[in-house]
Design a protein around this motif. Structure first.
Motif, PDB file in Angstrom:
ATOM      1  N   UNK A 157     -38.675  50.330 -13.379  1.00  0.00           N
ATOM      2  CA  UNK A 157     -37.535  51.121 -12.945  1.00  0.00           C
ATOM      3  C   UNK A 157     -37.882  51.885 -11.675  1.00  0.00           C
ATOM      4  N   UNK A 158     -36.979  51.808 -10.707  1.00  0.00           N
ATOM      5  CA  UNK A 158     -37.197  52.490  -9.444  1.00  0.00           C
ATOM      6  C   UNK A 158     -38.049  51.723  -8.459  1.00  0.00           C
ATOM      7  N   UNK A 159     -38.511  50.524  -8.841  1.00  0.00           N
ATOM      8  CA  UNK A 159     -39.399  49.748  -7.987  1.00  0.00           C
ATOM      9  C   UNK A 159     -38.644  48.728  -7.134  1.00  0.00           C
ATOM     10  N   UNK A 160     -39.254  48.381  -6.015  1.00  0.00           N
ATOM     11  CA  UNK A 160     -38.891  47.177  -5.269  1.00  0.00           C
ATOM     12  C   UNK A 160     -39.761  46.049  -5.808  1.00  0.00           C
ATOM     13  N   UNK A 161     -39.146  44.949  -6.180  1.00  0.00           N
ATOM     14  CA  UNK A 161     -39.857  43.832  -6.797  1.00  0.00           C
ATOM     15  C   UNK A 161     -40.262  42.811  -5.736  1.00  0.00           C
ATOM     16  N   UNK A 162     -41.558  42.549  -5.627  1.00  0.00           N
ATOM     17  CA  UNK A 162     -42.075  41.513  -4.734  1.00  0.00           C
ATOM     18  C   UNK A 162     -42.196  40.211  -5.518  1.00  0.00           C
TER      19      UNK A 162
END
Length: 303
Positions: free
Chosen positions: A197-202
């Motif tokens: 949650x709250x992350x940018x997913x690579x």
């Protein structure tokens, strides 16, 4: 509320610092090991080979116990300031529950690797220690050196000529960056806790089978709740899918379908993943993606 721990920033590497070279997955040819050690020496650092980096057991770089011992020795050695994985392949997943996470928290040090090493990046992320998704190889190897020495990785621009770049949407997102190889992320569900949650997913995806394995992996992550609250997606290379089609669909169709359900900005065409010249992406630290301008920016992974 996110369950991830606070970030424990490793110190930047000073000239002459020791970097451990380990083989937690598949084995490397002796020439590759020597070349990696020589590169690290050329940066002004001291390479320290794990005791078992030359071992071979089928496709593995020796037994699970010995590969894990090399990794934990590097974590526990106070003279080691960073850990470089010599290659991916297969085998990192076997080590997950034996890694000395407490030791890593006491003496945080960055890990460098990609592909199968995504499993280890997840452990670093769980313990709040930034790591580097990339390799000591190719035309951009100095970017790894600069990142370890405290530099902020340069902003990266999406390449509209790269296969899959048309998946870029609109909008902006920012947050800690985490991810890596799609297959390894999905395999970790149920083995390691996920809270992005709250992350940018690579994401970087290499073709090991058909479109179904991409669909299954993304669906598993979605249904397990691992992608709940993700704020954006940074999409790297889609290696091996360029000329692949299955009953009228390509990997572009699968990703548009699956990622579209997240309802977040997607910035594609980024130079991360399976390529002879990969760029490094710092995981566990702040990242911003702008799908309107095609720009991704990152924070430093060390202090």
């Amino acid at each position: 509320m996110r369950s991830e721990p606070l970030v424990r920033m490793p110190p930047s590497l000073a000239p002459g610092a020791t970097i451990a070279l380990v083989s937690p997955a598949s084995w490397s040819e002796p020439a590759q090991i020597e070349e990696t050690a020589a590169i690290i020496e050329s940066w002004g650092f001291r390479p320290l080979l794990g005791a078992h980096v030359h071992d071979r057991l089928g496709y593995l770089a020796g037994s699970d116990e010995d590969r894990l011992a090399d990794l934990n020795d590097a974590i526990r050695d106070p003279t080691v300031r960073a850990i470089v994985c010599l290659r991916g392949g297969c085998g990192s997943f076997r080590l997950l529950r034996g890694i000395d996470g407490d030791g890593l928290e006491l003496d945080p040090k960055p890990l460098v690797g990609y592909s199968d090493i995504t499993a280890l990046h997840r452990v670093w992320h769980q313990h709040g220690v930034p790591s580097l998704h990339g390799a000591v190889a190719g035309a951009h190897q100095r970017v790894v050196r600069d990142a370890l020495a405290g530099g902020i990785p340069a902003a990266v621009t999406s390449d509209i000529r790269q296969f899959g770049a048309e998946l870029t949407t609109r909008g902006r997102a920012s947050g800690p960056l985490f991810g890596g190889n799609l297959e390894m992320l999905a395999r970790s569900v149920g083995v390691l806790d996920f809270d992005l949650r709250g992350h940018v997913l690579l994401l970087e995806i290499n073709r090991s089978a058909g479109l179904g394995h991409v669909d299954r992996a993304l669906t598993q992550l979605t249904m397990a709740g691992a992608l709940d609250g993700v704020v954006g997606v940074a999409l790297g290379w889609l290696s091996g899918f360029e000329d692949y089609e299955d009953r009228g669909w390509t990997v572009i169709d699968v990703l548009r379908d699956r990622l579209g359900e997240l309802g977040v900005p997607v910035l594609a065409g980024l130079p991360f993943g399976h390529d002879p010249n990969p760029l490094v992406a710092p995981l566990g630290v702040s990242c911003a993606i702008d799908a309107d301008t095609g720009l991704a920016t990152f924070s430093a992974a060390v202090k």
